[in-house]
Design a protein around this motif. Structure first.
Motif, PDB file in Angstrom:
ATOM      1  N   THR A  17      50.205  38.223  51.783  1.00  0.00           N
ATOM      2  CA  THR A  17      50.238  39.489  51.317  1.00  0.00           C
ATOM      3  C   THR A  17      51.367  40.201  51.443  1.00  0.00           C
ATOM      4  O   THR A  17      51.716  40.365  52.804  1.00  0.00           O
ATOM      5  CB  THR A  17      48.896  40.154  51.149  1.00  0.00           C
ATOM      6  OG1 THR A  17      48.722  40.194  52.673  1.00  0.00           O
ATOM      7  CG2 THR A  17      47.895  39.211  50.592  1.00  0.00           C
ATOM      8  N   GLU A  30      45.220  49.043  44.795  1.00  0.00           N
ATOM      9  CA  GLU A  30      44.758  48.214  43.637  1.00  0.00           C
ATOM     10  C   GLU A  30      42.980  47.859  44.132  1.00  0.00           C
ATOM     11  O   GLU A  30      42.244  47.782  43.448  1.00  0.00           O
ATOM     12  CB  GLU A  30      45.262  46.961  43.750  1.00  0.00           C
ATOM     13  CG  GLU A  30      46.691  47.186  43.051  1.00  0.00           C
ATOM     14  CD  GLU A  30      47.483  45.866  42.888  1.00  0.00           C
ATOM     15  OE1 GLU A  30      46.977  44.645  43.524  1.00  0.00           O
ATOM     16  OE2 GLU A  30      48.542  45.624  42.657  1.00  0.00           O
ATOM     17  N   GLU A 321      40.661  31.645  51.938  1.00  0.00           N
ATOM     18  CA  GLU A 321      39.662  31.856  51.079  1.00  0.00           C
ATOM     19  C   GLU A 321      39.123  33.288  50.799  1.00  0.00           C
ATOM     20  O   GLU A 321      38.928  33.871  49.808  1.00  0.00           O
ATOM     21  CB  GLU A 321      38.453  31.045  51.212  1.00  0.00           C
ATOM     22  CG  GLU A 321      38.916  29.579  51.006  1.00  0.00           C
ATOM     23  CD  GLU A 321      37.479  28.797  51.187  1.00  0.00           C
ATOM     24  OE1 GLU A 321      36.570  29.150  50.380  1.00  0.00           O
ATOM     25  OE2 GLU A 321      37.391  28.077  52.008  1.00  0.00           O
ATOM     26  N   ALA A 324      41.948  35.486  48.938  1.00  0.00           N
ATOM     27  CA  ALA A 324      42.076  35.072  47.733  1.00  0.00           C
ATOM     28  C   ALA A 324      40.958  35.518  46.995  1.00  0.00           C
ATOM     29  O   ALA A 324      41.133  36.352  45.760  1.00  0.00           O
ATOM     30  CB  ALA A 324      42.166  33.749  47.237  1.00  0.00           C
ATOM     31  N   ALA A 325      39.681  35.681  47.526  1.00  0.00           N
ATOM     32  CA  ALA A 325      38.757  36.403  46.751  1.00  0.00           C
ATOM     33  C   ALA A 325      38.784  37.970  46.843  1.00  0.00           C
ATOM     34  O   ALA A 325      38.602  38.574  45.647  1.00  0.00           O
ATOM     35  CB  ALA A 325      37.594  35.971  47.472  1.00  0.00           C
ATOM     36  N   LEU A 327      41.678  39.412  46.619  1.00  0.00           N
ATOM     37  CA  LEU A 327      42.858  39.862  45.673  1.00  0.00           C
ATOM     38  C   LEU A 327      42.265  39.887  44.339  1.00  0.00           C
ATOM     39  O   LEU A 327      42.497  40.286  43.262  1.00  0.00           O
ATOM     40  CB  LEU A 327      43.861  39.003  45.922  1.00  0.00           C
ATOM     41  CG  LEU A 327      44.819  39.263  47.141  1.00  0.00           C
ATOM     42  CD1 LEU A 327      45.631  38.088  47.350  1.00  0.00           C
ATOM     43  CD2 LEU A 327      45.333  40.665  47.008  1.00  0.00           C
ATOM     44  N   ASN A 328      41.343  38.847  44.207  1.00  0.00           N
ATOM     45  CA  ASN A 328      40.572  38.604  42.719  1.00  0.00           C
ATOM     46  C   ASN A 328      39.500  39.570  42.547  1.00  0.00           C
ATOM     47  O   ASN A 328      38.827  39.696  41.542  1.00  0.00           O
ATOM     48  CB  ASN A 328      40.114  37.266  42.590  1.00  0.00           C
ATOM     49  CG  ASN A 328      41.135  36.258  42.545  1.00  0.00           C
ATOM     50  OD1 ASN A 328      42.325  36.463  41.988  1.00  0.00           O
ATOM     51  ND2 ASN A 328      41.222  35.137  42.911  1.00  0.00           N
ATOM     52  N   LYS A 329      39.190  40.586  43.547  1.00  0.00           N
ATOM     53  CA  LYS A 329      38.120  41.176  43.715  1.00  0.00           C
ATOM     54  C   LYS A 329      36.526  40.774  43.444  1.00  0.00           C
ATOM     55  O   LYS A 329      35.610  41.306  42.851  1.00  0.00           O
ATOM     56  CB  LYS A 329      38.288  42.406  42.730  1.00  0.00           C
ATOM     57  CG  LYS A 329      39.358  43.506  42.678  1.00  0.00           C
ATOM     58  CD  LYS A 329      39.455  44.563  41.964  1.00  0.00           C
ATOM     59  CE  LYS A 329      40.665  45.362  42.068  1.00  0.00           C
ATOM     60  NZ  LYS A 329      40.876  46.558  41.292  1.00  0.00           N
ATOM     61  N   ASP A 330      36.564  39.495  43.826  1.00  0.00           N
ATOM     62  CA  ASP A 330      35.337  38.657  43.824  1.00  0.00           C
ATOM     63  C   ASP A 330      34.575  38.929  45.115  1.00  0.00           C
ATOM     64  O   ASP A 330      34.938  37.955  46.115  1.00  0.00           O
ATOM     65  CB  ASP A 330      35.731  37.218  43.487  1.00  0.00           C
ATOM     66  CG  ASP A 330      34.456  36.297  43.355  1.00  0.00           C
ATOM     67  OD1 ASP A 330      33.251  36.957  43.616  1.00  0.00           O
ATOM     68  OD2 ASP A 330      34.380  35.363  42.647  1.00  0.00           O
ATOM     69  N   TRP A 331      33.980  39.823  45.337  1.00  0.00           N
ATOM     70  CA  TRP A 331      33.453  40.430  46.531  1.00  0.00           C
ATOM     71  C   TRP A 331      32.276  39.507  46.948  1.00  0.00           C
ATOM     72  O   TRP A 331      32.139  39.398  48.293  1.00  0.00           O
ATOM     73  CB  TRP A 331      32.807  41.921  46.417  1.00  0.00           C
ATOM     74  CG  TRP A 331      33.801  42.888  45.793  1.00  0.00           C
ATOM     75  CD1 TRP A 331      33.952  43.559  44.584  1.00  0.00           C
ATOM     76  CD2 TRP A 331      35.064  42.920  46.470  1.00  0.00           C
ATOM     77  NE1 TRP A 331      35.132  44.208  44.597  1.00  0.00           N
ATOM     78  CE2 TRP A 331      36.000  43.985  45.592  1.00  0.00           C
ATOM     79  CE3 TRP A 331      35.742  42.744  47.692  1.00  0.00           C
ATOM     80  CZ2 TRP A 331      37.225  44.540  46.009  1.00  0.00           C
ATOM     81  CZ3 TRP A 331      36.981  43.032  48.074  1.00  0.00           C
ATOM     82  CH2 TRP A 331      37.575  43.908  47.039  1.00  0.00           C
TER      83      TRP A 331
END
Length: 394
Positions: A17, A30, A321, A324-325, A327-331
């Motif tokens: 990043t 973001e 992992e 990546a999560a 950055l995808n806001k998949d908390w």
């Protein structure tokens, strides 16, 4: 899957990043929720003042998508100009000391309130090279207490840097103060000079107004030249240039001879996120010592150049992992992935204890000196080129 295929698979999983820089606030911007200040305060409701936060577990929503190893490394290998090589090019010992002071200031990167990197797991590594031939290797050499070792060498043999850091964050009710123990030893082999370089601490204010700032005193010394410098990171009312204000990003200091500490040779004054000036006391001449816009603005993100060379212990792989999560806001995915990393580290530690094994670093020797501070030294004379590289500035 063969070993080489496994390494290639690991490299494909690496998540890198943007480094923290004057133009990289968007990374946290973001991710920043609207009520960040209140959420940070809620983290410390049950924490007693004076508590050691070295192993304080943050929810993934408060993590930057990178490890502390990467933050330390970025301060060395990410820059708009090669500040380390500049140290070796000084025509005399005073010029070299001033260049080392400038490099020290360049490692001060903009902190972001409400976000912290991952706590590295034991044995985690980070290996990166620059287009200018600077090769940097970091390893987490201790977990309790947390100690990070760094070794950097120039391919041309101009500079060697050994950096042993042990952060000591403590909660003080209205703030968190993170002292950084350990020293940075910068060697200039062609000049037979070694510089001992300190670093400021980080203050995270919770009340009355949230914010982060670097604070404290830094000492730079060179026994061979007999020169020293001191820097102070704190609020200042007025500089020698007549600039006023209480900006927390002010840095002031001076260069002097160890044998005559009251005889100032040069004065240092400015703001580490803008410009720092150097005044020759004898002549009154003022010059630019450090320009943050040229050095730490809009920094390039490292990239994987050699997939097969990336180690499974590489920070960008260990935390891939989780990053990546985030950055995808998949908390929820981030929470679960972070738990897996931490549980794996605990399981490996338990298995070593059951076998009676003592873990030893792969790239450094580690010991505690008579003052109780941790010191380290690299096992190899130089750092090889890395599979991860920083692209050349455009």
């Amino acid at each position: 899957m063969t070993e080489s295929e496994g390494e290639a698979e690991a490299a494909r999983a690496a998540v890198l990043t943007p480094p923290l820089s004057l133009g990289a606030g968007g990374l946290a911007g973001e991710l920043r929720p609207a009520n960040l200040g209140q959420r940070v305060l809620s983290l410390f409701r049950n924490v007693r003042p004076g508590s050691d936060l070295s192993h304080f577990q943050l929810p993934a929503t408060f993590n930057l998508p990178k490890s502390q190893l990467q933050l330390y490394g970025e301060a060395v290998y990410c820059g708009g100009e090669d500040m380390l090589a500049r140290c070796a090019r000084g025509a005399d010992s005073l010029q070299r000391m001033c260049a080392v002071v400038a490099w020290s200031i360049s490692t001060t990167r903009p902190p972001i309130f409400g976000f912290a990197p991952y706590n590295p797991v034991l044995g985690e590594t980070h290996h990166v090279s620059t287009s200018a031939g600077l090769n940097v290797l970091l390893e987490q050499v201790s977990h309790r207490p947390p100690v990070t070792a760094l070794h950097a060498t120039h391919a041309r043999g101009e500079v060697e840097l050994v950096w042993c850091q042990s952060p000591a964050p403590r909660f003080h009710g209205a703030s968190v103060e993170a002292a950084v123990r350990g020293a940075r030893e910068l060697r200039l082999p062609r000049h037979a000079e070694t510089y001992a370089v300190g670093c400021p601490g980080l203050v995270i204010r919770l009340l009355p107004s949230p914010g982060c700032e670097w604070a404290g005193d830094v000492r730079v010394s060179c026994a061979e030249s007999g020169l020293e410098a001191t820097l102070s990171y704190r609020r200042s009312r007025r500089s020698f240039l007549g600039l006023g204000g209480g900006d927390a990003r002010c840095v002031r200091g001076r260069v002097f001879r160890s044998a005559a500490p009251d005889d100032t040779l040069c004065e240092v004054d400015g703001f580490w996120d803008r410009q720092v000036s150097l005044r020759d006391v004898a002549t009154g001449e003022v010059s630019v010592l450090y320009d943050a816009r040229q050095t730490i603005a809009d920094l390039a993100t490292p990239v994987v150049q050699d997939r097969k060379g990336v180690s499974a212990s590489e920070s960008a792989v260990v935390w891939a992992e989780v990053s990546a999560a985030i950055l995808n806001k998949d908390w929820e995915a981030a929470r679960q992935a972070k738990r897996r990393v931490e549980e794996t580290a605990r399981r490996l530690a338990k298995e070593r204890n059951e076998r009676g094994e003592v873990w030893t670093p792969s790239h450094f020797s580690l010991w505690q000196n008579k003052h109780g501070d941790w010191e380290c030294w690299p096992l190899e004379d130089s750092v090889p080129p890395a599979p991860i590289v920083v692209p050349s500035p455009l």
